[in-house]
Design an enzyme around this catalytic site. Structure first.
Site, short mmCIF file in Angstrom:
data_model
loop_
_atom_site.label_atom_id
_atom_site.label_comp_id
_atom_site.label_asym_id
_atom_site.label_seq_id
_atom_site.Cartn_x
_atom_site.Cartn_y
_atom_site.Cartn_z
N THR A 196 -5.33 -6.66 10.90
CA THR A 196 -5.48 -5.35 10.26
C THR A 196 -4.91 -4.24 11.13
O THR A 196 -4.23 -3.34 10.65
CB THR A 196 -6.97 -5.09 9.96
OG1 THR A 196 -7.44 -6.12 9.10
CG2 THR A 196 -7.17 -3.74 9.28
N ARG B 123 -2.20 -14.46 5.03
CA ARG B 123 -2.92 -13.75 6.10
C ARG B 123 -2.15 -13.88 7.42
O ARG B 123 -2.07 -12.92 8.20
CB ARG B 123 -4.34 -14.28 6.25
CG ARG B 123 -5.22 -14.14 5.02
CD ARG B 123 -5.53 -12.73 4.64
NE ARG B 123 -6.32 -12.06 5.66
CZ ARG B 123 -6.73 -10.80 5.59
NH1 ARG B 123 -6.42 -10.07 4.53
NH2 ARG B 123 -7.44 -10.27 6.54
N PHE C 80 -15.85 4.72 6.73
CA PHE C 80 -14.43 4.91 6.42
C PHE C 80 -14.12 4.88 4.92
O PHE C 80 -12.98 5.14 4.52
CB PHE C 80 -13.57 3.87 7.15
CG PHE C 80 -13.82 2.44 6.73
CD1 PHE C 80 -13.27 1.92 5.58
CD2 PHE C 80 -14.60 1.61 7.52
CE1 PHE C 80 -13.49 0.61 5.20
CE2 PHE C 80 -14.83 0.29 7.16
CZ PHE C 80 -14.27 -0.21 5.99
N ARG D 54 2.52 -6.40 9.33
CA ARG D 54 1.80 -5.22 9.85
C ARG D 54 2.33 -4.80 11.21
O ARG D 54 2.44 -3.60 11.49
CB ARG D 54 0.30 -5.51 9.89
CG ARG D 54 -0.32 -5.50 8.50
CD ARG D 54 -1.77 -5.85 8.53
NE ARG D 54 -2.41 -5.63 7.24
CZ ARG D 54 -3.52 -6.24 6.87
NH1 ARG D 54 -4.13 -7.09 7.69
NH2 ARG D 54 -4.04 -6.00 5.69
N HIS E 164 -2.26 -5.23 1.73
CA HIS E 164 -3.59 -5.82 1.61
C HIS E 164 -3.40 -7.27 1.21
O HIS E 164 -2.48 -7.59 0.46
CB HIS E 164 -4.41 -5.12 0.51
CG HIS E 164 -5.63 -5.88 0.10
ND1 HIS E 164 -6.83 -5.75 0.76
CD2 HIS E 164 -5.82 -6.82 -0.86
CE1 HIS E 164 -7.71 -6.57 0.20
NE2 HIS E 164 -7.12 -7.22 -0.79
N LYS F 22 0.81 -1.22 0.00
CA LYS F 22 0.00 0.00 0.00
C LYS F 22 0.85 1.28 0.00
O LYS F 22 2.06 1.24 0.25
CB LYS F 22 -0.92 -0.02 1.22
CG LYS F 22 -1.99 -1.09 1.16
CD LYS F 22 -2.87 -0.99 2.40
CE LYS F 22 -4.05 -1.93 2.37
NZ LYS F 22 -4.88 -1.76 3.59
N ASN G 227 -1.77 0.34 6.94
CA ASN G 227 -1.25 -0.91 7.46
C ASN G 227 -0.37 -1.68 6.47
O ASN G 227 -0.21 -2.88 6.57
CB ASN G 227 -2.38 -1.79 8.00
CG ASN G 227 -3.40 -2.16 6.96
OD1 ASN G 227 -3.24 -1.87 5.78
ND2 ASN G 227 -4.46 -2.81 7.39
#
EC number: 2.7.4.6
Length: 139
Positions: free
Chosen positions: A93, A87, A59, A104, A117, A11, A114
């Site tokens: 998250t 994951r 959000f 993260r 994705h 990100k 964070n």
């Protein structure tokens, strides 16, 4: 166990902080194979389309604004049990509650910024990969 593919987005916060190499290294150390990659500066329409499932949430506007604030690196990662293992590798998250040693926990700023994705299911992975890549771009 069958080989799976999952989508990863590095990100804007991680791209701006020059963390691409460190994050890619984590993927490779965990046994993932990068089978496709492309750097993108998402348009508002692309970000809204990708996160359409969240469009009714408060959000959503901030999420879209964040995702178009700088480039992202879209990746297709492959290995056995890719979705679940990815994951686990990226962590929760919210980095404050993510397990020690997760991406993260180590790199994220907060729950929105964070760093990465990841697809949350095989069905999501297939849909998300197709959003960014055509089959001929995946090796």
């Amino acid at each position: 166990m069958a080989v799976e593919r999952t989508l990863s987005l590095i990100k804007p916060d991680a791209v701006k902080r020059h963390l691409i190499g460190a994050i890619l290294s984590r993927f490779e150390q965990a046994g993932f194979r990068v089978v496709a990659a492309k750097m993108l500066h998402l348009t508002q329409a692309q970000a809204e389309g990708f996160y359409a499932e969240h469009q009714d949430k408060a959000f959503f506007p901030e999420l879209v604004a964040y995702m178009i604030s700088a480039p992202v690196l879209a990746l297709v990662l492959e290995k056995e049990n890719a979705v679940k293992d990815y994951r686990t590798l990226i962590g929760a998250t919210n980095p404050a509650v993510a397990a020690e040693g997760t991406i993260r926990r180590d790199f994220a700023i907060d729950g929105r910024h964070n760093s990465v994705h990841g697809s949350d299911s095989l069905d999501s992975a297939k849909r998300e990969i197709a959003y960014f890549f055509v089959e001929s771009e995946i090796f």
